[in-house]
Write a protein that holds these residues in place. Structure first.
Motif, short mmCIF file in Angstrom:
data_model
loop_
_atom_site.label_atom_id
_atom_site.label_comp_id
_atom_site.label_asym_id
_atom_site.label_seq_id
_atom_site.Cartn_x
_atom_site.Cartn_y
_atom_site.Cartn_z
N LEU A 47 0.82 -1.22 0.00
CA LEU A 47 0.00 0.00 0.00
C LEU A 47 0.86 1.27 0.00
N LEU A 48 2.10 1.16 0.46
CA LEU A 48 2.98 2.33 0.50
C LEU A 48 3.65 2.61 -0.84
N LEU A 49 3.51 1.70 -1.79
CA LEU A 49 4.06 1.96 -3.11
C LEU A 49 3.40 3.21 -3.70
N PRO A 50 4.16 4.11 -4.32
CA PRO A 50 3.60 5.39 -4.79
C PRO A 50 2.35 5.24 -5.64
N CYS A 51 2.36 4.30 -6.59
CA CYS A 51 1.20 4.15 -7.47
C CYS A 51 -0.03 3.68 -6.71
N VAL A 52 0.16 2.78 -5.75
CA VAL A 52 -0.97 2.28 -4.96
C VAL A 52 -1.44 3.33 -3.96
N ASP A 53 -0.50 3.96 -3.27
CA ASP A 53 -0.85 4.98 -2.29
C ASP A 53 -1.60 6.15 -2.93
N ARG A 54 -1.21 6.51 -4.15
CA ARG A 54 -1.89 7.61 -4.84
C ARG A 54 -3.35 7.24 -5.13
N SER A 55 -3.58 6.02 -5.53
CA SER A 55 -4.95 5.59 -5.83
C SER A 55 -5.80 5.54 -4.57
N VAL A 56 -5.25 5.00 -3.48
CA VAL A 56 -6.00 4.92 -2.22
C VAL A 56 -6.34 6.32 -1.72
N THR A 57 -5.39 7.24 -1.82
CA THR A 57 -5.63 8.62 -1.37
C THR A 57 -6.74 9.27 -2.18
N ARG A 58 -6.73 9.09 -3.48
CA ARG A 58 -7.78 9.68 -4.33
C ARG A 58 -9.15 9.11 -3.99
N ILE A 59 -9.21 7.81 -3.78
CA ILE A 59 -10.50 7.18 -3.44
C ILE A 59 -11.02 7.71 -2.12
N ARG A 60 -10.16 7.86 -1.14
CA ARG A 60 -10.59 8.33 0.17
C ARG A 60 -10.92 9.82 0.17
N GLN A 61 -10.51 10.53 -0.89
CA GLN A 61 -10.89 11.94 -1.04
C GLN A 61 -12.17 12.11 -1.86
N GLY A 62 -12.78 10.99 -2.25
CA GLY A 62 -14.07 11.05 -2.94
C GLY A 62 -14.06 10.64 -4.39
N TRP A 63 -12.88 10.34 -4.95
CA TRP A 63 -12.82 9.94 -6.36
C TRP A 63 -13.41 8.55 -6.52
#
Length: 472
Positions: A441-457
């Motif tokens: 989950l800390l990998l940049p590509c995965v972390d970026r996706s999780v962050t976007r989803i949790r921001q409403g994307w």
């Protein structure tokens, strides 16, 4: 002097609220612990309090500043009456029906056990006095909680009733006492409120069952693998090791597994959100329940860690250890031998103990910050940093401590008694999986996706894109 104190107290709150509180008279039926504590709290807030008692002149001590009258006189003088008596004493209230007509009756009673009566106490009180407005409230607060104030106790007050005006009056009163109000609807919910204080650790049941199950499993597993194996294969009776050595193997194993179980649901939830591409879909019920009991899992894990530390500290004073050291020293003297200093072993042992101490120290910090009195003083970012960032660091250090304990034993066939792995090897499975998933989950590509989803994307499905293109 009294006028000066009075003027100063008024200046600490809005004038209208202070005036309303001073002018309003509240009545309490019952002079027990809860009735006295409630009266003391109401007086401190600025209300006037009158107690209704069968024996006004010999009812026992009441808070200073309160009046004591007969039930009839007290009921006539107040619009809100707290019923702080047990249900078996409700019958006399029927004789006060004319005086209680249109009054707000706040039922704070609880029963000694569940299903003691066919209906709730508040519903029974409403049938006795149909012209009064009964509200069930304050029954989840103890006398101690009322005495110490909302900062040292549960701030929530659950209430229910059939009259919206009566509930509003009781809710405003609770708010002035510094409590938060939770409206549970009609009076039919009173039974649920009355059973709530009778529940024994409802949020701890799953963690306790899990802790007991893990402890029992690893105790018998290690008993068979270590104690019984030594007796059957080697003819040695080492049953005395059950009390300390075996227990000191079980406690850290259970602690490490339960600590990892605190963070596994969060990792699973992140991967589930990645799979779904949205945060707006509910998690499965089992995952919801798991996430809600993470605090209890962590505190139980800390308890087992404390036991491990205590049992480790008594190792040097055990008879078995002292006897072994003495015998080993005598044998070296007889053979005229000395033990050479092994710098590799020194590095290994110091690293092993140091990592364990650091992990336990962070573990204690996690436990302290989970206390309401501490967590309420932290901002959400501070609390999240400690429980999440330092929490994973704690799990990593405790897992590393266990790997260092195993050291080179993983590759030695002699440690696989009856072809079974050691207990600490089994304990490493869950935390290793959690740390590996967290690392993904800390990998940049995965972390970026999780962050976007949790921001409403939300990820748009191909079918939805086709429909949108046809519409436009």
């Amino acid at each position: 002097m009294s006028e000066q104190v009075k003027s100063e107290s008024i200046s600490l709150c809005p004038v209208s609220m202070a005036a309303a509180s001073e002018q309003e008279l509240l009545c309490i039926f019952g002079t027990g612990d809860l009735g006295r504590s409630l009266g003391q709290r109401l007086l401190q807030t600025g209300y006037r309090v009158v107690y209704g008692s069968r024996r006004p002149h010999s009812c026992g001590p009441v808070p200073q500043g309160a009046e004591v009258k007969s039930h009839t006189e007290a009921a006539q003088s107040a619009a809100v009456i707290f019923i702080c008596i047990h249900r078996e004493h409700y019958d006399f209230l029927e004789m006060l029906a004319p005086q209680l007509k249109g009054k707000v009756l706040v039922d704070v009673s609880n029963n000694l056990k569940k299903n003691l009566y066919p209906d709730a106490n508040a519903e029974y009180l409403q049938r006795l006095l149909p012209r009064a407005c009964v509200v069930k409230a304050f029954n989840t607060l103890s006398a101690w909680a009322l005495q110490n104030g909302p900062s040292d106790a549960n701030r929530q007050v659950y209430l229910c009733g059939n009259s919206a005006e009566a509930k509003q009056a009781v809710g405003e009163l609770a708010t002035r006492l510094g409590l938060s109000v939770v409206d549970r609807g009609l009076l039919s919910a009173a039974r649920e409120l009355e059973e709530a204080p009778l529940q024994l650790f409802p949020e701890w049941r799953l963690p306790l069952r899990l802790a007991i199950g893990l402890t029992a499993f690893f105790f018998f597993y290690l008993l068979i693998r270590d104690i019984i194996y030594a007796y059957v294969e080697q003819g040695k009776d080492i049953s005395f090791r059950i009390m300390v050595s075996l227990a000191n193997e079980v406690f850290p194993i259970v602690s490490l597994i339960m600590l990892s179980l605190c963070y596994l649901p969060g990792v699973l939830a992140a991967f589930l959100q990645l799979y779904r591409g949205t945060k707006y879909r509910r998690f499965p019920d089992w995952l919801d329940r798991w996430m809600l009991c993470r605090k209890q899992l962590g505190l139980l894990a800390l308890c087992f860690a404390f036991l491990h530390v205590l049992y480790t500290l008594i190792i040097p004073i055990r008879y078995y250890v002292r006897q072994w050291i003495t015998a080993h020293t005598i044998s070296l003297v007889k053979e005229n031998q000395t033990s050479e200093f092994d710098i590799t072993l020194a590095w290994y042992t110091d690293t092993y103990y140091s990592v364990g101490i650091l992990g336990f120290g962070l573990f204690v910090l996690l436990g302290i910050t989970s206390l309401p009195s501490v967590s309420n003083a932290l901002s959400w970012r501070e609390f999240s940093f400690i429980q999440s960032k330092l929490g994973y660091l704690t799990l990593f250090l405790c897992t590393l401590h266990t790997y260092l304990y195993g050291w080179d034993k993983f590759l030695r066939s002699s440690y696989y008694k009856w072809f079974t792995p050691a207990g600490y090897m089994l304990a490493l499975v869950v935390p290793s999986v959690v740390l590996l998933l967290k690392l993904l989950l800390l990998l940049p590509c995965v972390d970026r996706s999780v962050t976007r989803i949790r921001q409403g994307w939300e990820r748009t499905e191909p079918e939805e894109e086709t429909v949108k293109s046809l519409i436009t």
